[in-house]
Write a protein that holds these residues in place. Structure first.
Motif, PDB file in Angstrom:
ATOM      1  N   VAL A  79     144.838 102.810  82.018  1.00 22.10           N
ATOM      2  CA  VAL A  79     143.647 102.321  81.317  1.00 22.10           C
ATOM      3  C   VAL A  79     142.745 101.625  82.333  1.00 22.10           C
ATOM      4  CG1 VAL A  79     144.704 102.024  79.046  1.00 22.10           C
ATOM      5  CG2 VAL A  79     144.798 100.156  80.689  1.00 22.10           C
ATOM      6  N   PRO A  80     141.425 101.513  82.035  1.00 20.93           N
ATOM      7  CA  PRO A  80     140.529 100.770  82.927  1.00 20.93           C
ATOM      8  C   PRO A  80     140.913  99.291  83.006  1.00 20.93           C
ATOM      9  CG  PRO A  80     139.287 102.092  81.362  1.00 20.93           C
ATOM     10  CD  PRO A  80     140.702 102.122  80.916  1.00 20.93           C
ATOM     11  N   ALA A  81     140.362  98.598  84.008  1.00 22.77           N
ATOM     12  CA  ALA A  81     140.759  97.216  84.289  1.00 22.77           C
ATOM     13  C   ALA A  81     140.620  96.296  83.083  1.00 22.77           C
ATOM     14  CB  ALA A  81     139.935  96.673  85.453  1.00 22.77           C
ATOM     15  N   GLU A  82     139.545  96.497  82.276  1.00 24.39           N
ATOM     16  CA  GLU A  82     139.305  95.565  81.163  1.00 24.39           C
ATOM     17  C   GLU A  82     140.387  95.667  80.082  1.00 24.39           C
ATOM     18  OE1 GLU A  82     137.324  97.967  82.136  1.00 24.39           O
ATOM     19  OE2 GLU A  82     136.298  98.981  80.501  1.00 24.39           O
ATOM     20  N   PHE A  83     141.140  96.788  80.076  1.00 24.30           N
ATOM     21  CA  PHE A  83     142.228  96.936  79.106  1.00 24.30           C
ATOM     22  C   PHE A  83     143.591  96.678  79.751  1.00 24.30           C
ATOM     23  CE2 PHE A  83     138.903  99.611  77.225  1.00 24.30           C
ATOM     24  CZ  PHE A  83     138.900  99.135  75.931  1.00 24.30           C
TER      25      PHE A  83
END
Lengths: 206, 126
Positions: free
Chosen positions: A14-18
């Motif tokens: 998942v991308p960093a924010e998740f």
């Protein structure tokens, strides 16, 4: 406790924010906030819809509105929605410089929008169309003004995020904050589209 | 990043536990080499905005039909913003925001629609 960001990104894909479990749940929480904000605007749209023909001694919508400034405001906000989209794209590519560039551009476009809107309001008020003139004007100022206040708050929020990213870089926390800000900003764009359509364009349909 | 993934994403596990019933909430992440989706989204939003504007300026339809059409364009544009820019289907685990948004759509349409409807009854007074 979650793993370090890099490990989480690989394992979870998942991308960093998740990547952080606790930060990720705040994104879901922010969607819930947006949903409650939809209800605020829905009630303001309701009151405007009900009052829009109650003009008393004041001007009607078609007499008051000029589409020129409104088109400018719409273009500024649509473009800022595009630039914050590019900012999030750059964030996902871990390109901090590009992210900050697009974020600053978004901030400036938002500031341009608020300036144009305030100028619009000042023009109306100087022509005698104040918010206690008629139910239509009360509904108009409270609806459009609430949106403008949201945008103003968004600009301040973006400015704080700019400093956080500059100092702390792209961490699970700063990326989550930027992502929720982008959700907020796109949401305001959607609300503006309905104001543009239902208040301004509808005002010109006679 | 190039090593093979040893773990299946948590998101897929969550979905397989829930079965097929919540399939529409399965998270989906977009990955592109160039932000084409954003560019097309921007062009699309401009086209929808100017379509509505030109239709109103040229009075192409009777008032009520015209309002219906431009509101439909606005709804289309909202869907475009949600889908293109707001990463509607992205989540860790199931994308619960789809449920929230569906609920609030019902409430908002109900609130605005019912307010307009109920106020038509005293149109002679107000």
């Amino acid at each position: 406790m979650s793993l370090p960001v890099e490990d989480e990104k690989i394992i979870q894909h998942v991308p960093a924010e998740f990547s952080d479990e606790k930060e990720s749940i705040k994104i879901t929480g922010f969607w819930m906030f947006l949903v409650t904000d939809v209800l605020i605007f829905a009630s303001l749209f309701s009151s405007y819809a009900v009052f829009k023909n109650q003009v008393a001694q004041g001007p009607s919508a078609s007499q008051l509105f000029t589409l020129g400034p409104v088109i400018l405001e719409t273009l500024l906000l649509l473009t800022s929605s595009f630039t914050i989209g590019l900012a999030i794209y750059a964030m996902r590519k871990e390109n901090k410089r590009a992210l900050m560039f697009w974020l600053i551009l978004t901030l400036l476009l938002g500031a341009g929008f608020v300036t144009a809107e305030v100028h619009d309001f000042v023009t109306f008020v100087s022509a005698g169309a104040t918010w206690h003139k008629s139910a239509f004007l009360s509904g108009f100022y409270i609806l459009v003004g609430t949106h403008g206040a949201h945008v103003t708050f968004g600009i301040i929020w973006a400015a704080t995020l700019l400093f956080q990213v500059a100092r702390r870089g792209l961490t699970a926390v700063t990326t989550r904050k930027l992502f929720t800000f982008s959700l907020y900003w796109h949401f305001l764009d959607i609300v503006w589209i309905f104001i543009f359509t239902f208040v301004y364009l509808n005002g010109k349909i006679v | 990043m190039s090593q093979p993934l040893e773990f299946r994403p948590e998101a897929e596990d969550a979905v397989s536990d829930e079965g097929e019933a919540l399939r529409f909430m399965r998270p989906h992440f977009g990955e592109e080499k160039f932000p084409w989706i954003q560019i097309w989204g921007y062009i699309g939003s401009l086209v929808l905005t100017f379509a509505a504007l030109i239709m109103v300026v040229d009075h192409v339809l009777p008032p009520l039909a015209l309002l219906s059409v431009i509101l439909a364009l606005a709804v289309g544009q909202a869907a475009l913003q949600l889908g293109v820019f707001m990463h509607l289907r992205e989540s860790r685990g199931l994308a619960w925001q789809i449920i929230f948004l569906g609920m609030v759509l019902l409430m908002a349409v109900g609130m605005v629609g019912m307010s307009i409807w109920i106020m038509t009854f005293k149109s002679g007074v107000s």
